[in-house]
Design a protein around this motif. Sequence first.
Motif, PDB file in Angstrom:
ATOM      1  N   ARG A 153      58.953  28.164  -1.416  1.00 39.09           N
ATOM      2  CA  ARG A 153      57.667  27.476  -1.265  1.00 39.09           C
ATOM      3  C   ARG A 153      56.983  27.245  -2.604  1.00 39.09           C
ATOM      4  O   ARG A 153      56.290  26.244  -2.781  1.00 39.09           O
ATOM      5  CB  ARG A 153      56.769  28.255  -0.309  1.00 39.09           C
ATOM      6  N   LEU A 154      57.177  28.136  -3.554  1.00 36.36           N
ATOM      7  CA  LEU A 154      56.625  27.935  -4.896  1.00 36.36           C
ATOM      8  C   LEU A 154      57.270  26.715  -5.547  1.00 36.36           C
ATOM      9  O   LEU A 154      56.583  25.900  -6.168  1.00 36.36           O
ATOM     10  CB  LEU A 154      56.821  29.184  -5.756  1.00 36.36           C
ATOM     11  N   LYS A 155      58.569  26.556  -5.380  1.00 30.00           N
ATOM     12  CA  LYS A 155      59.249  25.364  -5.912  1.00 30.00           C
ATOM     13  C   LYS A 155      58.710  24.090  -5.264  1.00 30.00           C
ATOM     14  O   LYS A 155      58.503  23.076  -5.938  1.00 30.00           O
ATOM     15  CB  LYS A 155      60.757  25.475  -5.712  1.00 30.00           C
ATOM     16  N   ALA A 156      58.468  24.144  -3.950  1.00 27.05           N
ATOM     17  CA  ALA A 156      57.904  22.982  -3.252  1.00 27.05           C
ATOM     18  C   ALA A 156      56.497  22.681  -3.770  1.00 27.05           C
ATOM     19  O   ALA A 156      56.122  21.519  -3.950  1.00 27.05           O
ATOM     20  CB  ALA A 156      57.881  23.226  -1.740  1.00 27.05           C
ATOM     21  N   ALA A 157      55.712  23.721  -4.048  1.00 31.58           N
ATOM     22  CA  ALA A 157      54.355  23.531  -4.583  1.00 31.58           C
ATOM     23  C   ALA A 157      54.412  22.923  -5.984  1.00 31.58           C
ATOM     24  O   ALA A 157      53.612  22.038  -6.314  1.00 31.58           O
ATOM     25  CB  ALA A 157      53.608  24.864  -4.607  1.00 31.58           C
ATOM     26  N   GLU A 158      55.338  23.387  -6.801  1.00 32.42           N
ATOM     27  CA  GLU A 158      55.477  22.827  -8.154  1.00 32.42           C
ATOM     28  C   GLU A 158      55.798  21.342  -8.099  1.00 32.42           C
ATOM     29  O   GLU A 158      55.226  20.533  -8.841  1.00 32.42           O
ATOM     30  CB  GLU A 158      56.557  23.591  -8.924  1.00 32.42           C
TER      31      GLU A 158
END
Length: 166
Positions: A153-158
Amino acid sequence: MKSHVGPSGLLGRQKASGGIFDAPKIRTYPRNPHLDTHTKYGIFMTGSIGLKRLDFVGSSREDLRKFPEKVRQDIGYALFEVQRGSKPTSAKPLKGFGGAGVLEIIENLSGDTYRAVYTVKFEKVVYVLHCFQKKSKHGIKTPKQDLDLIKRRLKAAEEDYRVNYE
């Protein structure tokens, strides 16, 4: 990967083959300057008073709504503090993410522990990455399954920040 906005305004990610994979949706809710303080569920939205935008990744908002009311209110107020640029007293850096860019809010109620994980890596928006009730019987360590989901999810947010805010 391609980004698209569906009819409900939810941003989804698709693989090049067209299949949707786990936890990529960024839930962005419309701003209402008349409601920029508090909602029924303790979630604070951004408005015209200088708060950072608050976006939810994947099912994090729905998961938060399943928490007991007292926990929702406490986490909601803590997220409001984050939007204002403060660090809530109930927040601490999440281990394994290299510093204070990813934090978790920890709330206890009746012997149960609830966590909301968010990131402050971005100038214009706070992303809530994951909300869950800790059920592990093995100490205070965050389960690997939850850590893997947070990383995705952090990658998706980035990616969402790069596409929509830069």
